[in-house]
Write a protein that holds these residues in place. Structure first.
Motif, PDB file in Angstrom:
ATOM      1  N   ILE A 168       0.839  -1.209   0.000  1.00 26.72           N
ATOM      2  CA  ILE A 168       0.000   0.000   0.000  1.00 26.72           C
ATOM      3  C   ILE A 168       0.866   1.248   0.000  1.00 26.72           C
ATOM      4  N   ILE A 169       1.873   1.269   0.868  1.00 26.96           N
ATOM      5  CA  ILE A 169       2.743   2.444   0.969  1.00 26.96           C
ATOM      6  C   ILE A 169       3.528   2.643  -0.317  1.00 26.96           C
ATOM      7  N   ALA A 170       4.041   1.546  -0.888  1.00 27.76           N
ATOM      8  CA  ALA A 170       4.804   1.657  -2.142  1.00 27.76           C
ATOM      9  C   ALA A 170       3.928   2.193  -3.265  1.00 27.76           C
ATOM     10  N   ILE A 171       2.683   1.705  -3.360  1.00 30.99           N
ATOM     11  CA  ILE A 171       1.778   2.155  -4.421  1.00 30.99           C
ATOM     12  C   ILE A 171       1.371   3.608  -4.197  1.00 30.99           C
ATOM     13  N   ALA A 172       1.062   3.969  -2.957  1.00 25.17           N
ATOM     14  CA  ALA A 172       0.670   5.348  -2.668  1.00 25.17           C
ATOM     15  C   ALA A 172       1.794   6.322  -3.000  1.00 25.17           C
ATOM     16  N   ARG A 173       3.013   5.960  -2.655  1.00 22.21           N
ATOM     17  CA  ARG A 173       4.150   6.837  -2.961  1.00 22.21           C
ATOM     18  C   ARG A 173       4.401   6.910  -4.463  1.00 22.21           C
ATOM     19  N   SER A 174       4.200   5.796  -5.157  1.00 24.81           N
ATOM     20  CA  SER A 174       4.349   5.795  -6.611  1.00 24.81           C
ATOM     21  C   SER A 174       3.333   6.738  -7.250  1.00 24.81           C
ATOM     22  N   ALA A 175       2.093   6.708  -6.755  1.00 33.03           N
ATOM     23  CA  ALA A 175       1.054   7.589  -7.288  1.00 33.03           C
ATOM     24  C   ALA A 175       1.412   9.054  -7.063  1.00 33.03           C
ATOM     25  N   GLN A 176       1.966   9.352  -5.899  1.00 30.89           N
ATOM     26  CA  GLN A 176       2.349  10.738  -5.608  1.00 30.89           C
ATOM     27  C   GLN A 176       3.499  11.195  -6.497  1.00 30.89           C
ATOM     28  N   ARG A 177       4.400  10.280  -6.850  1.00 38.74           N
ATOM     29  CA  ARG A 177       5.534  10.628  -7.717  1.00 38.74           C
ATOM     30  C   ARG A 177       5.116  10.814  -9.171  1.00 38.74           C
ATOM     31  N   HIS A 178       4.120  10.066  -9.609  1.00 44.22           N
ATOM     32  CA  HIS A 178       3.734  10.070 -11.024  1.00 44.22           C
ATOM     33  C   HIS A 178       2.690  11.153 -11.292  1.00 44.22           C
ATOM     34  N   ASN A 179       3.131  12.385 -11.252  1.00 42.04           N
ATOM     35  CA  ASN A 179       2.247  13.509 -11.569  1.00 42.04           C
ATOM     36  C   ASN A 179       2.096  13.612 -13.081  1.00 42.04           C
ATOM     37  N   LEU A 180       0.853  13.715 -13.538  1.00 46.92           N
ATOM     38  CA  LEU A 180       0.563  13.643 -14.965  1.00 46.92           C
ATOM     39  C   LEU A 180       0.263  15.002 -15.596  1.00 46.92           C
ATOM     40  N   SER A 181       0.527  16.074 -14.894  1.00 46.84           N
ATOM     41  CA  SER A 181       0.111  17.393 -15.390  1.00 46.84           C
ATOM     42  C   SER A 181       0.681  17.714 -16.769  1.00 46.84           C
ATOM     43  N   LYS A 182       1.876  17.234 -17.064  1.00 50.37           N
ATOM     44  CA  LYS A 182       2.493  17.548 -18.350  1.00 50.37           C
ATOM     45  C   LYS A 182       2.098  16.570 -19.457  1.00 50.37           C
ATOM     46  N   GLU A 183       1.363  15.528 -19.097  1.00 52.95           N
ATOM     47  CA  GLU A 183       1.007  14.491 -20.062  1.00 52.95           C
ATOM     48  C   GLU A 183      -0.460  14.554 -20.504  1.00 52.95           C
ATOM     49  N   LEU A 184      -1.310  15.208 -19.725  1.00 50.86           N
ATOM     50  CA  LEU A 184      -2.750  15.092 -19.951  1.00 50.86           C
ATOM     51  C   LEU A 184      -3.209  15.678 -21.282  1.00 50.86           C
ATOM     52  N   ALA A 185      -2.495  16.660 -21.805  1.00 49.92           N
ATOM     53  CA  ALA A 185      -2.892  17.266 -23.084  1.00 49.92           C
ATOM     54  C   ALA A 185      -2.869  16.255 -24.222  1.00 49.92           C
ATOM     55  N   LYS A 186      -2.126  15.155 -24.041  1.00 45.25           N
ATOM     56  CA  LYS A 186      -2.055  14.124 -25.089  1.00 45.25           C
ATOM     57  C   LYS A 186      -3.327  13.272 -25.151  1.00 45.25           C
ATOM     58  N   ILE A 187      -4.158  13.337 -24.119  1.00 42.19           N
ATOM     59  CA  ILE A 187      -5.363  12.498 -24.060  1.00 42.19           C
ATOM     60  C   ILE A 187      -6.509  13.277 -24.697  1.00 42.19           C
ATOM     61  N   ASP A 188      -6.576  13.215 -26.015  1.00 46.67           N
ATOM     62  CA  ASP A 188      -7.547  14.013 -26.764  1.00 46.67           C
ATOM     63  C   ASP A 188      -8.744  13.152 -27.172  1.00 46.67           C
ATOM     64  N   ILE A 189      -9.423  12.611 -26.160  1.00 45.71           N
ATOM     65  CA  ILE A 189     -10.653  11.843 -26.334  1.00 45.71           C
ATOM     66  C   ILE A 189     -11.676  12.385 -25.342  1.00 45.71           C
ATOM     67  N   PRO A 190     -12.968  12.078 -25.531  1.00 43.21           N
ATOM     68  CA  PRO A 190     -13.959  12.555 -24.556  1.00 43.21           C
ATOM     69  C   PRO A 190     -13.687  11.993 -23.161  1.00 43.21           C
TER      70      PRO A 190
END
Length: 260
Positions: A172-194
């Motif tokens: 749980i701790i490893a996954i939670a920390r991984s989620a916090q590290r993987h910020n997607l703010s710079k990637e979301l513009a690539k998701i051009d679907i509804p």
């Protein structure tokens, strides 16, 4: 209907209904049952598929967002799902859905995100689970809902049993920390679907400003809020969640091809 669990090639999952596929992904402390009302509502018109994510027993070296995305990719291949489908994700499941879409853009036609991580989340109310402290677990599980009574004793007991295991807590701790590290703010513009964003107006884990930021960064996002609702709208406000989702699915259905 009671969810019927199936097993194939080492995967445990729910597979109900026929039609276009809706692939549902639960969160960090989630379960197949989190999507019960969605299955009840949509399995008459869609094939609703829900893998049980191996959050508590996957190899520790793979315990993180990339490892869970790889698991979903393997699951999709094992079930030989159609070439394109709709993905729904709650909390960590939304994060996995986003990364899966970035890695498999041709396969995902639409996204529905609710209380998704990927930008910011206040997991477990700002701290990691405390082993052996039932009152703490009860408080934190209640923190997920606007109406704390939804956090039944059975649900609290389930989470307590998980957090009382050293090996499960490490994952749980490893996954939670991984989620916090993987910020997607710079990637979301690539998701051009509804994309439909359904958020609890009272979400304390991924608060409403997070939803607005997702709406700003995703090119085709539609944002809807549900009042008196926290981090799991599909559980806490199922009628409102399903109504928003039904309208979104209808509005974004591919136009039928006309014969020449």
């Amino acid at each position: 209907m009671e969810l019927r669990r199936q097993h194939q090639q080492g995967y445990e999952y729910v597979d109900e209904g026929q039609g276009p596929v809706l692939l549902l992904l639960h969160g960090l402390f989630g379960a197949l049952s989190n999507w019960q009302d969605v299955v009840d509502e949509f399995s008459a018109d869609y094939r609703v598929v829900i893998p049980l994510l191996p959050i508590y027993d996957m190899p520790l070296t793979q315990a993180g967002v990339p490892g869970l995305v790889a698991y979903v990719e393997g699951f999709v291949a094992a079930l030989e799902l159609p070439s394109t489908f709709t993905v729904l994700g709650n909390s960590l499941g939304g994060h996995i859905a986003l990364v899966y879409t970035l890695n498999n853009a041709a396969r995902v036609s639409r996204l529905v995100l609710t209380g998704s991580s990927g930008l910011f989340e206040d997991g477990m109310g700002g701290s990691f689970p405390k082993r052996g402290n039932y009152a703490y677990v009860q408080e934190r599980v209640g923190y997920t809902f606007y109406d704390a009574s939804i956090a039944t004793q059975d649900l609290v007991d389930e989470v307590f049993n998980v957090t009382n295991s050293n090996s499960k807590c490490l994952r749980i701790i490893a996954i939670a920390r991984s989620a916090q590290r993987h910020n997607l703010s710079k990637e979301l513009a690539k998701i051009d679907i509804p994309v439909l964003l359904v958020w609890g107006l009272n979400d304390t884990i991924t608060p409403p400003p997070v939803a607005h930021e997702f709406a700003r960064l995703l090119p085709q996002a539609e944002l809807r809020f549900l009042d008196h609702c926290c981090h799991a709208p599909m559980m806490e406000r199922p009628a409102g969640f399903n109504a928003y989702m039904r309208r979104f699915l209808r509005a974004t259905e591919a136009a039928p091809a006309f014969a020449a």
